[in-house]
Design a protein around this motif. Sequence first.
Motif, short mmCIF file in Angstrom:
data_model
loop_
_atom_site.label_atom_id
_atom_site.label_comp_id
_atom_site.label_asym_id
_atom_site.label_seq_id
_atom_site.Cartn_x
_atom_site.Cartn_y
_atom_site.Cartn_z
N HIS A 339 12.81 10.01 1.25
CA HIS A 339 12.26 9.90 -0.11
C HIS A 339 12.07 11.26 -0.80
CE1 HIS A 339 10.81 5.61 -0.86
NE2 HIS A 339 11.59 5.57 0.21
N GLY A 366 14.28 1.69 -2.55
CA GLY A 366 13.35 2.08 -1.48
C GLY A 366 13.35 1.05 -0.37
N PRO A 368 11.99 -0.23 3.72
CA PRO A 368 10.77 -0.18 4.54
C PRO A 368 10.78 0.99 5.50
CG PRO A 368 11.76 -2.38 4.57
CD PRO A 368 12.76 -1.47 3.94
N ALA A 369 9.61 1.36 5.98
CA ALA A 369 9.50 2.40 7.01
C ALA A 369 9.95 1.84 8.35
CB ALA A 369 8.06 2.89 7.09
N PRO A 378 9.90 6.19 5.75
CA PRO A 378 10.65 5.30 4.85
C PRO A 378 11.81 6.06 4.24
CG PRO A 378 8.64 6.06 3.81
CD PRO A 378 8.60 6.60 5.20
N CYS A 380 15.45 5.81 1.45
CA CYS A 380 15.97 5.14 0.26
C CYS A 380 17.50 5.19 0.29
CB CYS A 380 15.45 5.80 -1.01
SG CYS A 380 16.01 7.50 -1.25
N ASP A 397 12.08 -1.56 -5.35
CA ASP A 397 11.13 -1.24 -4.28
C ASP A 397 11.14 -2.37 -3.26
OD1 ASP A 397 9.12 -0.64 -2.59
OD2 ASP A 397 7.61 -0.23 -4.12
N SER A 399 10.35 -1.93 -0.12
CA SER A 399 9.67 -1.35 1.05
C SER A 399 8.71 -2.31 1.74
CB SER A 399 8.91 -0.09 0.63
OG SER A 399 7.92 -0.43 -0.33
N ARG A 400 8.32 -3.38 1.04
CA ARG A 400 7.30 -4.27 1.63
C ARG A 400 7.90 -5.55 2.19
NH1 ARG A 400 3.20 -5.13 -3.08
NH2 ARG A 400 5.17 -5.56 -4.12
#
Length: 495
Positions: A339, A366, A368-369, A378, A380, A397, A399-400
Amino acid sequence: MQKTTKDTINNVVWKACDTFRGTIDSSDYKDYILTMLFIKYLSDFYKEKLENLKEKYGDKKDRIEASLKREKFRLDEEHTFERLIEQKEADNLGEIINKMLDKIEEDNSEKLEGIFRSIDFNNKNKLGDTKERNAILKHLIEDFSDPRLDLRPSRLASSDAIGDAYEYLISKFASDAGKKGGEFYTPGEVSDLLAQLVEPKDGAMIYDPTCGSGSLLIKVSKQTNGQNFRLYGQEKNSQTQALCKMNMFLHEINDSVIEWGDTIRNPLHLENSLLKTFDVVVANPPFSLDKWGEDIAANDSFGRFKRGVPPKSKGDFAFVLHMISSLNSNGTMGVILPHGVLFRGASEGRIREKLIRENLLDAVIGLPANLFYGTSIPVCIMIFKKNRTKEDVIFIDASREFEKSKNQNSLTDENIQKIITAYKNRSRIDKYSHVASINEIEQNDFNLNIPRYVDTYEEEEQVDMTAVKLEISRLEDELKIVQDKMDGYLKELGL
């Protein structure tokens, strides 16, 4: 007769790793295991071709020899896996295997040149002294002699079985190797996602400048839905480059061009002394590489750093700039990055601004980690395109949204499809994606940090204070009743 499936290959070969476990590190023994699998495949392929030709031509050796020369690989009968089995008790087994590899490479120099240059079955430092080394290699040959490991083309359950098994084993070795695993393998579902995002067309020339074991290139090629493509790669680690070449052959990709060398300091895919350009360029370069080659950037003969020179200790944009220079006039590029490239300032900020002003950036996604081997940060994906007509950038996004596992997170098919759909439709989805104009990005000082564009803030649920007060009162009443009972018991006991 039962066919040889991918699972059968995986089980037999993974069990063969027991020969090495506890003796040498998995990041080292993977090379011996995967090389032996390749030899077994070549030998079984040759054996079946020879059997078929003998049946067809009888004792006409000249006809048989002429036909064998037209096959994709050449072997002579003295350098096959069967000959290794016959010599497994020899007291110089490592030397015998090395000579066999040299001969195979010599007979197939056009396709296999350098493929065995970094593997040494007679290596005392890795495999121990002569007695110990011979014992290990004998066990290895016996493991690969398992009759279930029949790799003759007619015995394989599908044309993808051996390639898929090889890919599976690389991923298992990457998982075992921890941090080192990330150096040669991109997790399968991330490769799948990136391959779908770049949308290679029929006839595409596809390039990965940090190709590792070649998994990402192969995933992108499968998106063409045919055989009309050509793959190009470069890899700095010689043994990993060898794994990549074997991976290509086992996937029936016989004309890929996989070079060995440092992409930044010595790019090897050239045309008329200029960088060769491609329809699709993808990469998962080493994150924030220190000493990436900043010393050569000022005088780079390929003009890759005309937009600026990345900091000496962070090579992320060096790979981005190399990849952009390797795109043809209508090319598409997808790169996996940490990132920090989205918001770090100084020279990176200036490079980022120029790329955006040139309207090259198409998407920032983006992820997820904890998706990758060796790092939990995380990451991208950035998509760049030449000849863009849109003047905006989509931010996603994602990421979740992932599947949580014990050691590592992963993307499900549903997660991947949601990203692809949002990207292709350039959808604006609350708390997930946003399409920003260049003007909006400029107002953010060309900072691409995703939370500036996709608001994922969740308001906290309102607390019902009246209900809380009633609950506290009820608990106090219960506590008083209990306390009174306790006092009564203590009084009866005279305490």
